[in-house]
Design a protein around this motif. Sequence first.
Motif, PDB file in Angstrom:
ATOM      1  N   THR A  83      27.398  56.088   2.432  1.00  0.00           N
ATOM      2  CA  THR A  83      28.567  56.964   2.314  1.00  0.00           C
ATOM      3  C   THR A  83      29.841  56.162   2.513  1.00  0.00           C
ATOM      4  N   LYS A  84      30.861  56.509   1.709  1.00  0.00           N
ATOM      5  CA  LYS A  84      32.148  55.813   1.782  1.00  0.00           C
ATOM      6  C   LYS A  84      33.275  56.828   1.777  1.00  0.00           C
ATOM      7  N   ASP A  85      34.412  56.422   2.372  1.00  0.00           N
ATOM      8  CA  ASP A  85      35.588  57.297   2.353  1.00  0.00           C
ATOM      9  C   ASP A  85      36.370  57.070   1.056  1.00  0.00           C
ATOM     10  N   VAL A  86      37.508  57.743   0.917  1.00  0.00           N
ATOM     11  CA  VAL A  86      38.300  57.647  -0.326  1.00  0.00           C
ATOM     12  C   VAL A  86      38.831  56.236  -0.574  1.00  0.00           C
ATOM     13  N   ASP A  87      38.944  55.433   0.482  1.00  0.00           N
ATOM     14  CA  ASP A  87      39.416  54.047   0.339  1.00  0.00           C
ATOM     15  C   ASP A  87      38.274  53.072   0.040  1.00  0.00           C
ATOM     16  N   GLY A  88      37.032  53.587  -0.052  1.00  0.00           N
ATOM     17  CA  GLY A  88      35.882  52.733  -0.323  1.00  0.00           C
ATOM     18  C   GLY A  88      35.300  52.067   0.900  1.00  0.00           C
ATOM     19  N   LYS A  89      35.717  52.499   2.089  1.00  0.00           N
ATOM     20  CA  LYS A  89      35.224  51.912   3.334  1.00  0.00           C
ATOM     21  C   LYS A  89      33.916  52.594   3.748  1.00  0.00           C
ATOM     22  N   LEU A  90      32.962  51.798   4.224  1.00  0.00           N
ATOM     23  CA  LEU A  90      31.682  52.308   4.694  1.00  0.00           C
ATOM     24  C   LEU A  90      31.890  53.308   5.833  1.00  0.00           C
ATOM     25  N   THR A  91      31.336  54.516   5.677  1.00  0.00           N
ATOM     26  CA  THR A  91      31.435  55.518   6.750  1.00  0.00           C
ATOM     27  C   THR A  91      30.077  55.861   7.334  1.00  0.00           C
ATOM     28  N   GLY A  92      28.989  55.484   6.646  1.00  0.00           N
ATOM     29  CA  GLY A  92      27.654  55.768   7.157  1.00  0.00           C
ATOM     30  C   GLY A  92      26.615  55.792   6.057  1.00  0.00           C
ATOM     31  N   VAL A  93      25.526  56.501   6.331  1.00  0.00           N
ATOM     32  CA  VAL A  93      24.466  56.714   5.341  1.00  0.00           C
ATOM     33  C   VAL A  93      23.994  58.157   5.435  1.00  0.00           C
ATOM     34  N   ALA A 122      29.056  55.343  10.734  1.00  0.00           N
ATOM     35  CA  ALA A 122      29.105  53.877  10.777  1.00  0.00           C
ATOM     36  C   ALA A 122      29.014  53.334  12.198  1.00  0.00           C
ATOM     37  N   ALA A 123      29.556  54.049  13.160  1.00  0.00           N
ATOM     38  CA  ALA A 123      29.511  53.584  14.550  1.00  0.00           C
ATOM     39  C   ALA A 123      28.072  53.497  15.067  1.00  0.00           C
ATOM     40  N   ASN A 124      27.191  54.336  14.563  1.00  0.00           N
ATOM     41  CA  ASN A 124      25.780  54.340  14.989  1.00  0.00           C
ATOM     42  C   ASN A 124      24.858  53.657  13.983  1.00  0.00           C
ATOM     43  N   LEU A 125      25.449  53.074  12.973  1.00  0.00           N
ATOM     44  CA  LEU A 125      24.684  52.532  11.862  1.00  0.00           C
ATOM     45  C   LEU A 125      24.158  51.133  12.159  1.00  0.00           C
ATOM     46  N   VAL A 126      22.913  50.905  11.806  1.00  0.00           N
ATOM     47  CA  VAL A 126      22.323  49.571  11.891  1.00  0.00           C
ATOM     48  C   VAL A 126      22.442  48.961  10.499  1.00  0.00           C
ATOM     49  N   THR A 127      23.001  47.764  10.417  1.00  0.00           N
ATOM     50  CA  THR A 127      23.162  47.082   9.137  1.00  0.00           C
ATOM     51  C   THR A 127      22.516  45.705   9.208  1.00  0.00           C
ATOM     52  N   ALA A 136      13.589  39.774  10.404  1.00  0.00           N
ATOM     53  CA  ALA A 136      14.683  40.304  11.223  1.00  0.00           C
ATOM     54  C   ALA A 136      15.049  41.720  10.782  1.00  0.00           C
ATOM     55  N   CYS A 137      15.059  41.946   9.474  1.00  0.00           N
ATOM     56  CA  CYS A 137      15.355  43.296   8.956  1.00  0.00           C
ATOM     57  C   CYS A 137      14.289  44.288   9.389  1.00  0.00           C
ATOM     58  N   MET A 138      13.030  43.869   9.316  1.00  0.00           N
ATOM     59  CA  MET A 138      11.942  44.757   9.743  1.00  0.00           C
ATOM     60  C   MET A 138      12.058  45.073  11.235  1.00  0.00           C
ATOM     61  N   ALA A 139      12.411  44.078  12.021  1.00  0.00           N
ATOM     62  CA  ALA A 139      12.563  44.292  13.456  1.00  0.00           C
ATOM     63  C   ALA A 139      13.676  45.312  13.736  1.00  0.00           C
ATOM     64  N   LYS A 140      14.787  45.205  13.003  1.00  0.00           N
ATOM     65  CA  LYS A 140      15.882  46.170  13.171  1.00  0.00           C
ATOM     66  C   LYS A 140      15.411  47.576  12.836  1.00  0.00           C
ATOM     67  N   ILE A 146      14.061  53.533  11.666  1.00  0.00           N
ATOM     68  CA  ILE A 146      14.776  53.859  10.430  1.00  0.00           C
ATOM     69  C   ILE A 146      14.063  53.197   9.255  1.00  0.00           C
ATOM     70  N   ARG A 147      14.368  53.666   8.040  1.00  0.00           N
ATOM     71  CA  ARG A 147      13.690  53.146   6.860  1.00  0.00           C
ATOM     72  C   ARG A 147      14.616  52.481   5.863  1.00  0.00           C
ATOM     73  N   HIS A 148      15.916  52.470   6.130  1.00  0.00           N
ATOM     74  CA  HIS A 148      16.887  51.870   5.203  1.00  0.00           C
ATOM     75  C   HIS A 148      17.935  51.081   5.979  1.00  0.00           C
ATOM     76  N   LEU A 149      18.382  49.980   5.383  1.00  0.00           N
ATOM     77  CA  LEU A 149      19.437  49.149   5.975  1.00  0.00           C
ATOM     78  C   LEU A 149      20.490  48.828   4.924  1.00  0.00           C
TER      79      LEU A 149
END
Length: 195
Positions: A83-93, A122-127, A136-140, A146-149
């Motif tokens: 998910t992104k805001d109107v400015d194209g900034k990441l806001t979450g998933v 985004a504040a709670n998002l794992v990337t 490392a991705c699997m460990a995260k 979660i199932r997506h990064l």
Amino acid sequence: MVIMLTACISSLSRASTRGRQPTTAAIRFARRTFATPKLGERDASYAWNKSCYSGIDYEIGDESTVFEAVEKFAAYNVGCLVTKDVDGKLTGVISERDYVTKIALLGKTAETTKVKQISTKAANLVTASPDDTVDACMAKMLSRDIRHLPLVDDNGKVVGIISIKDLIKSCLEEKEHTIRSLSSFAMGEGGHFVM
């Protein structure tokens, strides 16, 4: 293979302690090292390039309705969108799980609920970074259940998204390659030693 190398090295040692010269073949064999062929980069960007997400529009505006997100889930056969805001900034998933737990079970309607109302912020998002290893991705993913990064570059820009399925495919591909290489080695087929 380790036994063969150990036997060859000990044979060279015995020959040198007895004052004999080791055979040319033994010297040549002892100088060779087992090399695992590079399979390419087994990092998050490798998994991304093979992902079903790499050829689609995996983003949605956070002002869009959940119904629009569900339409994208169905159209692309995916389970998560960035998910992104109107400015194209990441806001979450937003994921199918968000829809099921926050819309369907609570009796809300997807047509009137905004994506930003139910998405993981985004504040709670794992990337992950595109340079993170598959492990490392699997460990995260496993640590947060979660199932997506989302893949985020050094500038904070979203450059992709990977699923656990993408990472498993990458691991299986690597294991299959290792099995083929070891089988070829056991059968005496060449190309496994480097001078």
